[in-house]
Design an enzyme around this catalytic site. Sequence first.
Site, mmCIF file in Angstrom:
data_model
loop_
_atom_site.group_PDB
_atom_site.id
_atom_site.type_symbol
_atom_site.label_atom_id
_atom_site.label_comp_id
_atom_site.label_asym_id
_atom_site.label_seq_id
_atom_site.Cartn_x
_atom_site.Cartn_y
_atom_site.Cartn_z
ATOM 1 N N LYS A 1 -12.038 2.630 2.745
ATOM 2 C CA LYS A 1 -12.439 2.053 1.461
ATOM 3 C C LYS A 1 -13.639 1.120 1.650
ATOM 4 O O LYS A 1 -14.598 1.149 0.871
ATOM 5 C CB LYS A 1 -11.257 1.305 0.823
ATOM 6 C CG LYS A 1 -10.190 2.259 0.281
ATOM 7 C CD LYS A 1 -8.886 1.579 -0.103
ATOM 8 C CE LYS A 1 -7.851 2.631 -0.502
ATOM 9 N NZ LYS A 1 -6.517 2.085 -0.792
ATOM 10 N N GLN B 136 -3.375 -3.338 -0.648
ATOM 11 C CA GLN B 136 -2.963 -2.079 -0.015
ATOM 12 C C GLN B 136 -1.436 -2.031 0.105
ATOM 13 O O GLN B 136 -0.808 -2.991 0.551
ATOM 14 C CB GLN B 136 -3.630 -1.956 1.367
ATOM 15 C CG GLN B 136 -3.428 -0.615 2.045
ATOM 16 C CD GLN B 136 -4.048 0.553 1.286
ATOM 17 O OE1 GLN B 136 -5.095 0.425 0.657
ATOM 18 N NE2 GLN B 136 -3.393 1.697 1.330
ATOM 19 N N ASP C 34 -6.867 -0.292 -8.992
ATOM 20 C CA ASP C 34 -5.867 0.691 -8.572
ATOM 21 C C ASP C 34 -5.118 1.245 -9.784
ATOM 22 O O ASP C 34 -4.431 2.264 -9.686
ATOM 23 C CB ASP C 34 -4.839 0.028 -7.642
ATOM 24 C CG ASP C 34 -4.975 0.487 -6.203
ATOM 25 O OD1 ASP C 34 -5.497 1.595 -5.987
ATOM 26 O OD2 ASP C 34 -4.534 -0.257 -5.312
HETATM 27 N N1 GUN Z 1 -1.056 3.123 -0.545
HETATM 28 C C1 GUN Z 1 -1.062 4.471 -0.652
HETATM 29 N N2 GUN Z 1 -1.909 4.844 -1.633
HETATM 30 C C2 GUN Z 1 -2.428 3.709 -2.156
HETATM 31 C C3 GUN Z 1 -3.362 3.444 -3.196
HETATM 32 O O1 GUN Z 1 -3.898 4.329 -3.876
HETATM 33 N N3 GUN Z 1 -3.643 2.142 -3.401
HETATM 34 C C4 GUN Z 1 -3.073 1.147 -2.704
HETATM 35 N N4 GUN Z 1 -3.394 -0.096 -2.996
HETATM 36 N N5 GUN Z 1 -2.199 1.343 -1.753
HETATM 37 C C5 GUN Z 1 -1.893 2.625 -1.472
#
Ligand code: GUN
Length: 281
Positions: A51, A95, A118
């Site tokens: 990211k 996350q 998100d």
């Molecule tokens: N963990 C697995 N997929 C995601 C996601 O799309 N966003 C976040 N913040 N954590 C995750």
Amino acid sequence: MQIIDGKALSAKYREKLKSEIQSLKSRGVTPGLAVILVGDDPGSQVYVRNKIKACEELGITGFECRYPADTDEKTVIAKIEELNANPDCDGILVQLPLPRHLDERKILSYIDVKKDVDGFSAYQTGLMCLGTPDLLPCTPHGVIELIKSTGVEIAGKNAVVIGRSNIVGKPMFHLLLQNNATVTVCHSKTRDLGSITSKADILVVAIGKAKFVKKEMVKEGAIVIDVGMDRDENGKLCGDVDFEDVKEKCSFITPVPGGVGPMTITMLMSNTVAAANRRPK
Ligand code: GUN
């Protein structure tokens, strides 16, 4: 059978984002995304790194906030509140999964809904359910774009989702429904799973079990989207779908890696740019 190339589709979207970011910069706005990672889950480390890398490539400011696994709730919430107040930060992402001692829902609820890139907040989830979305959850949004890239119309199709998580399965249901598919959501208590999945024109798999979906479970000519990120018996990265087994039976299929993964990150970048576009002029 055709492979849906998530990397190529991502590259196309990212080119468009780059020009949007350029025009934002020309009026003095540099989009900013904060990524909070608590603990050292190996999968999360890779996702966060990717990211931040995507931010750097596009000219988005990445705020990387890492904390040890034993960090308390107060510290994480204080960081979120600081980022909420930071005008250079347009998006905040925590996350997941968080270490077990932290209350995920409670912590996420502190993120300013306008910075919820998100799309996990009750507010953004509510807008999506109402069919008036603002910031869509990244993975399901990426899946819709991948399906649309095939040129096959979603309306009227039988879509089956395996998995009912808040991150993928549930929002996937809403987005497919919004696109006028007839949607069935299967989960761990579903009986005779194969009889349901083998009627799917569009099959989205998000269960976290390596190579779980075999050709007997897939309809001839189906579109198969694999959201899994698993390891096979040799430790090699693979999806929830047994790609080699299924590939000749479907019309389109996403590979792992190189399918859903890159699109998830691209949709996150897109949400960050959308949030930055709303800064006061
Ligand atoms: N963990 C697995 N997929 C995601 C996601 O799309 N966003 C976040 N913040 N954590 C995750």
